[in-house]
Each structure stands twice: as C-alpha cells, then as structure tokens.
Write a protein that holds these residues in place. Structure first.
Motif, short mmCIF file in Angstrom:
data_model
loop_
_atom_site.label_atom_id
_atom_site.label_comp_id
_atom_site.label_asym_id
_atom_site.label_seq_id
_atom_site.Cartn_x
_atom_site.Cartn_y
_atom_site.Cartn_z
N LEU A 165 0.74 -1.29 -16.49
CA LEU A 165 -0.52 -1.94 -16.88
C LEU A 165 -1.15 -1.27 -18.10
O LEU A 165 -2.14 -1.77 -18.63
N HIS A 166 -0.60 -0.13 -18.52
CA HIS A 166 -1.14 0.68 -19.61
C HIS A 166 -2.56 1.16 -19.29
O HIS A 166 -3.42 1.18 -20.15
N TRP A 167 -2.77 1.54 -18.04
CA TRP A 167 -4.05 2.09 -17.60
C TRP A 167 -3.93 3.60 -17.53
O TRP A 167 -3.04 4.13 -16.88
N LEU A 168 -4.85 4.28 -18.16
CA LEU A 168 -4.91 5.73 -18.02
C LEU A 168 -5.57 6.07 -16.69
O LEU A 168 -6.51 5.37 -16.27
N PRO A 169 -5.11 7.12 -16.01
CA PRO A 169 -5.82 7.57 -14.81
C PRO A 169 -7.26 7.97 -15.15
O PRO A 169 -7.58 8.25 -16.31
N ILE A 170 -8.12 8.01 -14.16
CA ILE A 170 -9.55 8.25 -14.36
C ILE A 170 -9.81 9.54 -15.14
O ILE A 170 -10.62 9.58 -16.06
N PHE B 143 -7.64 6.51 -34.90
CA PHE B 143 -7.85 7.63 -33.96
C PHE B 143 -7.73 7.14 -32.52
O PHE B 143 -7.06 7.76 -31.70
N LYS B 144 -8.34 6.02 -32.21
CA LYS B 144 -8.32 5.48 -30.85
C LYS B 144 -6.88 5.17 -30.42
O LYS B 144 -6.47 5.51 -29.31
N SER B 145 -6.13 4.56 -31.29
CA SER B 145 -4.74 4.21 -30.98
C SER B 145 -3.88 5.46 -30.77
O SER B 145 -3.14 5.57 -29.80
N LYS B 146 -4.00 6.42 -31.69
CA LYS B 146 -3.20 7.65 -31.56
C LYS B 146 -3.61 8.47 -30.35
O LYS B 146 -2.78 9.06 -29.67
N LEU B 147 -4.92 8.49 -30.07
CA LEU B 147 -5.40 9.25 -28.92
C LEU B 147 -4.91 8.66 -27.61
O LEU B 147 -4.45 9.37 -26.73
N LYS B 148 -4.98 7.34 -27.48
CA LYS B 148 -4.51 6.70 -26.24
C LYS B 148 -3.02 6.94 -26.06
O LYS B 148 -2.56 7.22 -24.96
N THR B 149 -2.25 6.84 -27.14
CA THR B 149 -0.81 7.11 -27.07
C THR B 149 -0.56 8.55 -26.64
O THR B 149 0.29 8.81 -25.78
N PHE B 150 -1.29 9.49 -27.23
CA PHE B 150 -1.13 10.90 -26.88
C PHE B 150 -1.45 11.14 -25.41
O PHE B 150 -0.69 11.80 -24.69
N LEU B 151 -2.59 10.63 -24.94
CA LEU B 151 -2.97 10.82 -23.55
C LEU B 151 -2.03 10.10 -22.59
O LEU B 151 -1.72 10.61 -21.50
N PHE B 152 -1.54 8.94 -22.99
CA PHE B 152 -0.60 8.19 -22.17
C PHE B 152 0.69 8.99 -21.97
O PHE B 152 1.19 9.11 -20.85
N HIS B 153 1.20 9.56 -23.05
CA HIS B 153 2.41 10.38 -22.95
C HIS B 153 2.15 11.66 -22.16
O HIS B 153 3.02 12.13 -21.42
N ARG C 168 0.80 -1.22 0.00
CA ARG C 168 0.00 0.00 0.00
C ARG C 168 0.84 1.28 0.00
O ARG C 168 0.41 2.31 -0.49
N ARG C 169 2.01 1.22 0.56
CA ARG C 169 2.84 2.42 0.71
C ARG C 169 3.67 2.75 -0.54
O ARG C 169 4.29 3.80 -0.60
N GLU C 170 3.70 1.87 -1.52
CA GLU C 170 4.50 2.11 -2.73
C GLU C 170 3.73 2.99 -3.71
O GLU C 170 2.51 2.98 -3.74
N HIS C 171 4.48 3.72 -4.53
CA HIS C 171 3.86 4.59 -5.54
C HIS C 171 3.12 3.75 -6.58
O HIS C 171 3.60 2.72 -7.03
N ILE C 172 1.98 4.24 -6.98
CA ILE C 172 1.11 3.50 -7.90
C ILE C 172 1.31 3.92 -9.35
O ILE C 172 0.97 3.17 -10.27
N THR C 173 1.88 5.08 -9.59
CA THR C 173 2.00 5.62 -10.94
C THR C 173 2.76 4.67 -11.86
O THR C 173 2.34 4.43 -12.99
N LEU C 174 3.86 4.11 -11.37
CA LEU C 174 4.65 3.19 -12.18
C LEU C 174 3.84 1.94 -12.53
O LEU C 174 3.90 1.45 -13.66
N ILE C 175 3.06 1.45 -11.59
CA ILE C 175 2.23 0.26 -11.85
C ILE C 175 1.15 0.56 -12.87
O ILE C 175 0.91 -0.23 -13.79
N LEU C 176 0.49 1.71 -12.74
CA LEU C 176 -0.53 2.09 -13.73
C LEU C 176 0.08 2.19 -15.12
O LEU C 176 -0.53 1.80 -16.11
N ARG C 177 1.28 2.71 -15.16
CA ARG C 177 1.97 2.84 -16.45
C ARG C 177 2.31 1.47 -17.04
O ARG C 177 2.14 1.23 -18.22
#
Length: 175
Positions: free
Chosen positions: A76-81, A161-171, A65-74
């Motif tokens: 997993l290729h999950w975008l934040p909410i 569009f979906k692929s490019k958009l997800k890549t853009f938002l991910f970056h 629970r105490r570890e940073h989650i950002t690296l894990i979300l990345r």
C-alpha cells in the motif's frame, strides 16, 4: 476506531477504490493529524496507533487477522506510524531550513571543519533537564536531520525533498 468499524460494516458493498478513499478520509487523516506531537512518545503508545493503521490496512486488503501485515503495508506504500511521525518532523525541519520558519539553527563550529559545508543542525541540549530536554523538537529534529544523507538534505525543492525522504524512510523501515 468507530470510522473503521462503520467502513467494515459496509465493506462488502464497496469496491477497493471507494474503500481506499473512505479509509484515507476517515482514518489516515486522523492518524496524521498533529502527529508531530507524538515525537518521542513511548513505543507502547505508538503501538496503539499502529494497531489502528494495521486494522485499516487489513480492511482495505481483505487479509485475515492472523496474516502478517508488513507486506500489505509495503504494497500500500504506507509508512508505519513511527516513520509517519518522523516524516512529518523532517518536513517541518526542511521548511525551517529553507527560511519558511525559524524553529532550528544551523550548526556553526567554532573552528573550520570539513563538516562545515554539510548543512547540519545544532543538536546541543541546552536544557536543564536531561530526560525531557533530549525529547524536545529542537533536539530530536536536529539529530534526525543530521542522520539524513547529504543528497536529501540538499534537495532543491519541497517536492523533491518529500519524494526522496519518503523513499529513504520506506527503504529504512522495510529492508
């Protein structure tokens, strides 16, 4: 939350692939269901949903629970909410510009401009209330659409569009 709790109770009996499928079926789908309605809600309300996503990512990855989650979300290729909502809004906007729905109008300047060929959307606020009018789908979707790079706005198909958009938002969210 009860779905996460139940998956957590049986987690040690499951392999990672099965856990990922359960989390996708019972948690992620609920986070994505009607999330376009979460457009322009306050950050503290989005933070509640982000905590649910973080718990699901921790459950899947097994990190404490105490570890940073950002690296894990990345990983997993999950975008934040916040970006998942933006992704859904921009997908609806793309479909609207392709003639699938008539929610938005294209920006047409009154005189010839260099930006006339840029495929921008009309983001003028014609509402009588400044506070709520600026948070409407039409205004926010047009502003976010106009912010996208030209190559994404002019994608030839929904899948591209979906692929490019997800890549853009991910970056955008992880860099």
């Amino acid at each position: 939350m009860s779905a996460i709790r139940k998956i957590g109770q049986i987690r040690h009996y499951l392999d990672e692939d099965t856990t990922a499928k359960l989390i996708n079926a019972f948690v992620t789908t609920r986070l994505d269901f009607c999330n376009s309605l979460l457009l322009s809600i306050p950050e503290y309300q989005l933070a509640k949903l982000q905590r649910v996503q973080n718990i699901a990512a921790r459950l899947l990855s097994g990190i404490p629970r105490r570890e940073h989650i950002t690296l894990i979300l990345r990983q997993l290729h999950w975008l934040p909410i916040k970006y998942r909502v933006l992704f859904k809004i921009l997908m609806i906007t793309y479909k609207s510009t392709q003639g699938i729905s008539q929610l938005l109008t294209e920006y047409r300047p009154t005189r010839p401009l260099r930006s006339s060929s840029e495929h921008f959307l009309d983001a003028s606020n014609k509402s009588h209330t400044q506070f709520y009018g600026g948070r409407s789908f039409r205004i926010v979707a047009a502003n976010e659409w106009n912010r996208l790079p030209r190559e994404i706005r002019f994608a030839s198909s929904t899948n591209i569009f979906k692929s490019k958009l997800k890549t853009f938002l991910f970056h955008e969210c992880y860099s």
